[in-house]
Design a protein around this motif. Structure first.
Motif, PDB file in Angstrom:
ATOM      1  N   HIS A  94      -1.240  36.247 -24.241  1.00  0.00           N
ATOM      2  CA  HIS A  94      -1.482  37.263 -23.202  1.00  0.00           C
ATOM      3  C   HIS A  94      -0.156  37.972 -22.908  1.00  0.00           C
ATOM      4  CE1 HIS A  94      -2.428  39.083 -19.335  1.00  0.00           C
ATOM      5  NE2 HIS A  94      -3.703  38.947 -19.661  1.00  0.00           N
ATOM      6  N   GLU A  96       1.235  38.784 -20.265  1.00  0.00           N
ATOM      7  CA  GLU A  96       2.032  38.169 -19.192  1.00  0.00           C
ATOM      8  C   GLU A  96       2.800  36.965 -19.735  1.00  0.00           C
ATOM      9  OE1 GLU A  96      -1.201  37.750 -16.419  1.00  0.00           O
ATOM     10  OE2 GLU A  96      -1.282  39.928 -16.223  1.00  0.00           O
ATOM     11  N   GLU A 162      -5.463  44.636 -25.428  1.00  0.00           N
ATOM     12  CA  GLU A 162      -5.164  44.910 -24.029  1.00  0.00           C
ATOM     13  C   GLU A 162      -3.915  45.776 -23.925  1.00  0.00           C
ATOM     14  OE1 GLU A 162      -7.047  41.634 -21.432  1.00  0.00           O
ATOM     15  OE2 GLU A 162      -5.020  41.018 -21.916  1.00  0.00           O
ATOM     16  N   ALA A 166      -2.548  49.055 -18.932  1.00  0.00           N
ATOM     17  CA  ALA A 166      -3.882  49.119 -18.325  1.00  0.00           C
ATOM     18  C   ALA A 166      -4.267  47.810 -17.639  1.00  0.00           C
ATOM     19  CB  ALA A 166      -4.919  49.455 -19.394  1.00  0.00           C
ATOM     20  N   ILE A 167      -3.381  46.802 -17.716  1.00  0.00           N
ATOM     21  CA  ILE A 167      -3.746  45.497 -17.150  1.00  0.00           C
ATOM     22  C   ILE A 167      -3.412  45.451 -15.668  1.00  0.00           C
ATOM     23  CG2 ILE A 167      -3.277  43.017 -17.209  1.00  0.00           C
ATOM     24  CD1 ILE A 167      -2.833  43.250 -20.183  1.00  0.00           C
ATOM     25  N   GLY A 168      -4.431  45.279 -14.854  1.00  0.00           N
ATOM     26  CA  GLY A 168      -4.246  45.129 -13.414  1.00  0.00           C
ATOM     27  C   GLY A 168      -3.771  46.385 -12.714  1.00  0.00           C
ATOM     28  N   GLY A 206      -9.493  44.809 -23.083  1.00  0.00           N
ATOM     29  CA  GLY A 206      -9.096  44.297 -21.775  1.00  0.00           C
ATOM     30  C   GLY A 206      -8.153  45.260 -21.101  1.00  0.00           C
ATOM     31  N   GLY A 207      -8.342  45.446 -19.815  1.00  0.00           N
ATOM     32  CA  GLY A 207      -7.480  46.354 -19.045  1.00  0.00           C
ATOM     33  C   GLY A 207      -8.311  47.106 -18.035  1.00  0.00           C
ATOM     34  N   SER A 208      -8.365  46.545 -16.809  1.00  0.00           N
ATOM     35  CA  SER A 208      -9.070  47.204 -15.697  1.00  0.00           C
ATOM     36  C   SER A 208     -10.554  47.457 -15.971  1.00  0.00           C
ATOM     37  CB  SER A 208      -8.347  48.500 -15.299  1.00  0.00           C
ATOM     38  OG  SER A 208      -7.033  48.199 -14.849  1.00  0.00           O
ATOM     39  N   VAL A 209     -11.201  46.521 -16.702  1.00  0.00           N
ATOM     40  CA  VAL A 209     -12.662  46.632 -16.883  1.00  0.00           C
ATOM     41  C   VAL A 209     -13.341  46.139 -15.604  1.00  0.00           C
ATOM     42  CG1 VAL A 209     -14.672  45.772 -18.156  1.00  0.00           C
ATOM     43  CG2 VAL A 209     -12.561  46.328 -19.381  1.00  0.00           C
ATOM     44  N   LEU A 227     -12.103  41.176 -22.088  1.00  0.00           N
ATOM     45  CA  LEU A 227     -11.328  40.162 -21.387  1.00  0.00           C
ATOM     46  C   LEU A 227     -11.033  40.778 -20.019  1.00  0.00           C
ATOM     47  CD1 LEU A 227      -9.879  37.454 -21.349  1.00  0.00           C
ATOM     48  CD2 LEU A 227      -7.923  38.493 -22.471  1.00  0.00           C
ATOM     49  N   GLY A 229      -9.678  40.570 -16.028  1.00  0.00           N
ATOM     50  CA  GLY A 229      -8.786  39.890 -15.086  1.00  0.00           C
ATOM     51  C   GLY A 229      -9.311  40.004 -13.667  1.00  0.00           C
TER      52      GLY A 229
END
Ligand code: PEP
Length: 254
Positions: A94, A96, A162, A166-168, A206-209, A227, A229
């Motif tokens: 991931h 992070e 991801e 775009a994540i979170g 994955g990314g703000s879905v 994926l 979050g």
């Protein structure tokens, strides 16, 4: 036809008591969903209690990380066999973990091999930074991550594309752009595993879905689920994402 996967990455959120509450809220809506694989990836202390709650359901469990060694003096780490005791999946690489814990394509590769050797299905995360995206380096970055991360592994894995920006953040990549990058990833997988196996590998976005944008992604040709979050921590939103995925499956089967 690839069965979509919707995996919830809870990150470092929820005590065991809170995790139980969240799962109890979702189980009645998700336990019998057909045509979509649901996976919960809670923090490690919740793996055992949630495994017990998921017995008799079609929902699977995954860890968010693990070490590649089978055991020993690695304070704070989880061995593959500790994960496979309760889970079927493990998220690896991931962004992070790569950004804050020094993970590299090489360590991700060791972890994938250890996961597969222990019967776990790795969900391998790849994706570019905002700077790389702006410099039109997305294909180059994800191709490098796939080729280096997947050296000498089998095709029994799931990829999550991801984009890091775009994540979170609420800044989701457009579905068309995500689909194009996922096609690039599938082409690299075909180089590694052959076309037939590459067509079988699930590649998630994955990314703000969230429930409100999930249909845009799941209606794309090459996006095989998500994926998730932030939205995985909200029972109603996560259930909605899975129902949207199921509706897309039913549409394409009709
Ligand atoms: C993630 O952490 O894998 C993720 C996609 O997060 P979010 O859905 O919150 O962007």
């Amino acid at each position: 036809m690839r069965t979509p996967i919707i995996a919830g990455n809870w990150k470092m959120n929820k005590t065991v008591a809170e995790a139980r509450e969240l799962v109890a809220e979702m189980i009645p809506f998700l336990k019998d969903v057909q045509g979509v694989k649901t996976v919960f990836c809670p923090p490690a202390p919740s793996l055992l209690p949630i495994a017990a709650m998921l017995e008799g359901t079609d929902i699977d469990l995954g860890a968010q990380n693990m070490h590649w060694e089978s055991g020993g003096a690695y304070t704070g780490e989880l061995a593959p066999a500790m994960v496979s005791e309760f889970g079927e999946f493990v998220i690896l690489g991931h962004s992070e973990r790569r950004a804050y814990f020094g993970e590299t394509d090489e360590t991700v590769n060791k972890k994938i091999r250890a996961a597969q050797a222990n019967g776990l299905t790795p969900i391998v995360c790849v994706g570019e930074t905002l700077e790389e995206n702006k410099a039109n380096k997305t294909s180059e970055v994800v191709s490098r991550q796939i080729k280096a991360g997947l050296a000498d592994v089998s095709a029994a894995l799931v990829i999550a594309y991801e984009p890091i920006w775009a994540i979170g953040t609420g800044l989701a990549a457009t579905a068309e752009i995500a689909n194009d990058t996922i096609k690039t990833i599938r082409a690299v997988l075909a180089e590694l595993f052959g076309e037939e196996d590459a067509q079988k590998i699930r590649i998630l976005y994955g990314g703000s879905v969230k429930g409100s944008n999930a249909a845009e992604y799941f209606s794309q040709s090459d996006i095989d689920g998500a994926l998730v979050g932030g939205a995985a921590l909200k029972a109603d939103d996560f259930v909605k994402i899975i129902y949207v995925a199921r509706a897309e499956v039913m549409k394409s089967n009709a």
